[in-house]
Design a protein around this motif. Structure first.
Motif, PDB file in Angstrom:
ATOM      1  N   LEU A  33       0.785  -1.230   0.000  1.00 45.48           N
ATOM      2  CA  LEU A  33       0.000   0.000   0.000  1.00 45.48           C
ATOM      3  C   LEU A  33       0.820   1.285   0.000  1.00 45.48           C
ATOM      4  O   LEU A  33       0.381   2.296  -0.546  1.00 45.48           O
ATOM      5  CB  LEU A  33      -0.935   0.018   1.221  1.00 45.48           C
ATOM      6  N   GLN A  34       1.988   1.296   0.620  1.00 45.60           N
ATOM      7  CA  GLN A  34       2.721   2.542   0.820  1.00 45.60           C
ATOM      8  C   GLN A  34       3.960   2.684  -0.063  1.00 45.60           C
ATOM      9  O   GLN A  34       4.414   3.800  -0.297  1.00 45.60           O
ATOM     10  CB  GLN A  34       3.122   2.669   2.298  1.00 45.60           C
ATOM     11  N   CYS A  35       4.490   1.608  -0.532  1.00 42.30           N
ATOM     12  CA  CYS A  35       5.668   1.626  -1.386  1.00 42.30           C
ATOM     13  C   CYS A  35       5.356   2.411  -2.670  1.00 42.30           C
ATOM     14  O   CYS A  35       4.222   2.402  -3.161  1.00 42.30           O
ATOM     15  CB  CYS A  35       6.045   0.185  -1.733  1.00 42.30           C
ATOM     16  N   SER A  36       6.345   3.070  -3.217  1.00 45.33           N
ATOM     17  CA  SER A  36       6.113   3.859  -4.437  1.00 45.33           C
ATOM     18  C   SER A  36       5.619   2.977  -5.589  1.00 45.33           C
ATOM     19  O   SER A  36       4.821   3.428  -6.413  1.00 45.33           O
ATOM     20  CB  SER A  36       7.389   4.596  -4.843  1.00 45.33           C
ATOM     21  N   VAL A  37       6.046   1.738  -5.639  1.00 44.77           N
ATOM     22  CA  VAL A  37       5.588   0.818  -6.693  1.00 44.77           C
ATOM     23  C   VAL A  37       4.107   0.483  -6.491  1.00 44.77           C
ATOM     24  O   VAL A  37       3.305   0.563  -7.428  1.00 44.77           O
ATOM     25  CB  VAL A  37       6.444  -0.460  -6.726  1.00 44.77           C
ATOM     26  N   ALA A  38       3.735   0.130  -5.273  1.00 45.54           N
ATOM     27  CA  ALA A  38       2.329  -0.165  -4.978  1.00 45.54           C
ATOM     28  C   ALA A  38       1.477   1.082  -5.169  1.00 45.54           C
ATOM     29  O   ALA A  38       0.361   1.003  -5.706  1.00 45.54           O
ATOM     30  CB  ALA A  38       2.190  -0.685  -3.550  1.00 45.54           C
ATOM     31  N   ASP A  39       1.999   2.222  -4.767  1.00 45.08           N
ATOM     32  CA  ASP A  39       1.269   3.479  -4.920  1.00 45.08           C
ATOM     33  C   ASP A  39       0.959   3.758  -6.396  1.00 45.08           C
ATOM     34  O   ASP A  39      -0.138   4.205  -6.737  1.00 45.08           O
ATOM     35  CB  ASP A  39       2.071   4.622  -4.302  1.00 45.08           C
ATOM     36  N   GLN A  40       1.902   3.468  -7.268  1.00 50.39           N
ATOM     37  CA  GLN A  40       1.670   3.654  -8.709  1.00 50.39           C
ATOM     38  C   GLN A  40       0.564   2.732  -9.217  1.00 50.39           C
ATOM     39  O   GLN A  40      -0.263   3.131 -10.042  1.00 50.39           O
ATOM     40  CB  GLN A  40       2.950   3.407  -9.495  1.00 50.39           C
ATOM     41  N   ILE A  45      -5.224   2.357 -10.863  1.00 53.54           N
ATOM     42  CA  ILE A  45      -6.424   1.531 -10.836  1.00 53.54           C
ATOM     43  C   ILE A  45      -7.624   2.233 -10.200  1.00 53.54           C
ATOM     44  O   ILE A  45      -8.726   2.216 -10.753  1.00 53.54           O
ATOM     45  CB  ILE A  45      -6.136   0.205 -10.085  1.00 53.54           C
ATOM     46  N   LEU A  46      -7.436   2.834  -9.033  1.00 56.68           N
ATOM     47  CA  LEU A  46      -8.577   3.374  -8.285  1.00 56.68           C
ATOM     48  C   LEU A  46      -9.388   4.431  -9.048  1.00 56.68           C
ATOM     49  O   LEU A  46     -10.625   4.381  -9.009  1.00 56.68           O
ATOM     50  CB  LEU A  46      -8.121   3.894  -6.915  1.00 56.68           C
ATOM     51  N   PRO A  47      -8.757   5.375  -9.738  1.00 53.52           N
ATOM     52  CA  PRO A  47      -9.568   6.349 -10.487  1.00 53.52           C
ATOM     53  C   PRO A  47     -10.448   5.701 -11.561  1.00 53.52           C
ATOM     54  O   PRO A  47     -11.558   6.156 -11.828  1.00 53.52           O
ATOM     55  CB  PRO A  47      -8.532   7.276 -11.117  1.00 53.52           C
ATOM     56  N   ARG A  48      -9.984   4.636 -12.152  1.00 53.86           N
ATOM     57  CA  ARG A  48     -10.766   3.940 -13.179  1.00 53.86           C
ATOM     58  C   ARG A  48     -12.006   3.261 -12.595  1.00 53.86           C
ATOM     59  O   ARG A  48     -12.937   2.925 -13.317  1.00 53.86           O
ATOM     60  CB  ARG A  48      -9.893   2.924 -13.904  1.00 53.86           C
ATOM     61  N   GLN A  51     -12.891   5.540  -7.660  1.00 53.89           N
ATOM     62  CA  GLN A  51     -12.448   5.565  -6.266  1.00 53.89           C
ATOM     63  C   GLN A  51     -11.238   6.486  -6.080  1.00 53.89           C
ATOM     64  O   GLN A  51     -10.379   6.251  -5.233  1.00 53.89           O
ATOM     65  CB  GLN A  51     -12.076   4.147  -5.815  1.00 53.89           C
ATOM     66  N   GLN A  52     -11.141   7.546  -6.890  1.00 52.58           N
ATOM     67  CA  GLN A  52      -9.963   8.412  -6.880  1.00 52.58           C
ATOM     68  C   GLN A  52      -9.721   9.093  -5.534  1.00 52.58           C
ATOM     69  O   GLN A  52      -8.598   9.469  -5.233  1.00 52.58           O
ATOM     70  CB  GLN A  52     -10.024   9.456  -8.000  1.00 52.58           C
ATOM     71  N   ASN A  53     -10.744   9.254  -4.698  1.00 51.15           N
ATOM     72  CA  ASN A  53     -10.560   9.902  -3.395  1.00 51.15           C
ATOM     73  C   ASN A  53     -10.262   8.907  -2.283  1.00 51.15           C
ATOM     74  O   ASN A  53     -10.096   9.296  -1.132  1.00 51.15           O
ATOM     75  CB  ASN A  53     -11.798  10.731  -3.038  1.00 51.15           C
ATOM     76  N   LEU A  54     -10.190   7.638  -2.618  1.00 50.02           N
ATOM     77  CA  LEU A  54      -9.926   6.598  -1.625  1.00 50.02           C
ATOM     78  C   LEU A  54      -8.441   6.555  -1.291  1.00 50.02           C
ATOM     79  O   LEU A  54      -7.593   6.566  -2.172  1.00 50.02           O
ATOM     80  CB  LEU A  54     -10.363   5.239  -2.169  1.00 50.02           C
TER      81      LEU A  54
END
Length: 108
Positions: A33-40, A45-48, A51-54
């Motif tokens: 969840l917090q790593c720059s790779v996971a963050d990317q 994915i979430l905006p699609r 869920q962009q505000n999640l």
């Protein structure tokens, strides 16, 4: 840490540093969840999914989101998405570890 302990069990890694970004000590929350790779991954994915505000801060918040009804979003899709991100992060550690991580090369 989660991933390092798994890799250590297989005698593949002996570093406490995140094998994806190499910048922080690894933990389950960091890797998924917090790593720059996971963050990317999550940022793509979430905006699609609308869920962009999640913001998923930790594993508990991820599981809570996955299990909570979200209008217009299938529960099965959320579960498959979480599985895909976890699998992608895990695979990237094994195939493309950060140079600061001492993942030993071997055939799996």
């Amino acid at each position: 840490s989660y991933m390092v302990s798994k890799l250590a069990n297989w005698d593949l890694c002996d570093s406490p540093t995140c094998c994806l970004c190499g910048s922080r000590q690894e933990s389950r929350d960091h890797v998924f969840l917090q790593c720059s790779v996971a963050d990317q991954l999550w940022a793509a994915i979430l905006p699609r999914l609308g869920q962009q505000n999640l913001t998923l801060h930790n594993w508990d918040s991820l599981i809570a989101w996955m299990l909570t009804d979200t209008p217009g979003l299938s529960a099965m899709l959320k579960k498959l998405l979480v599985q895909a991100v976890v699998t992608t992060d895990s695979t990237m550690v094994l195939l493309h570890p950060h140079p600061s991580c001492s993942v030993r090369s071997t055939r799996l």
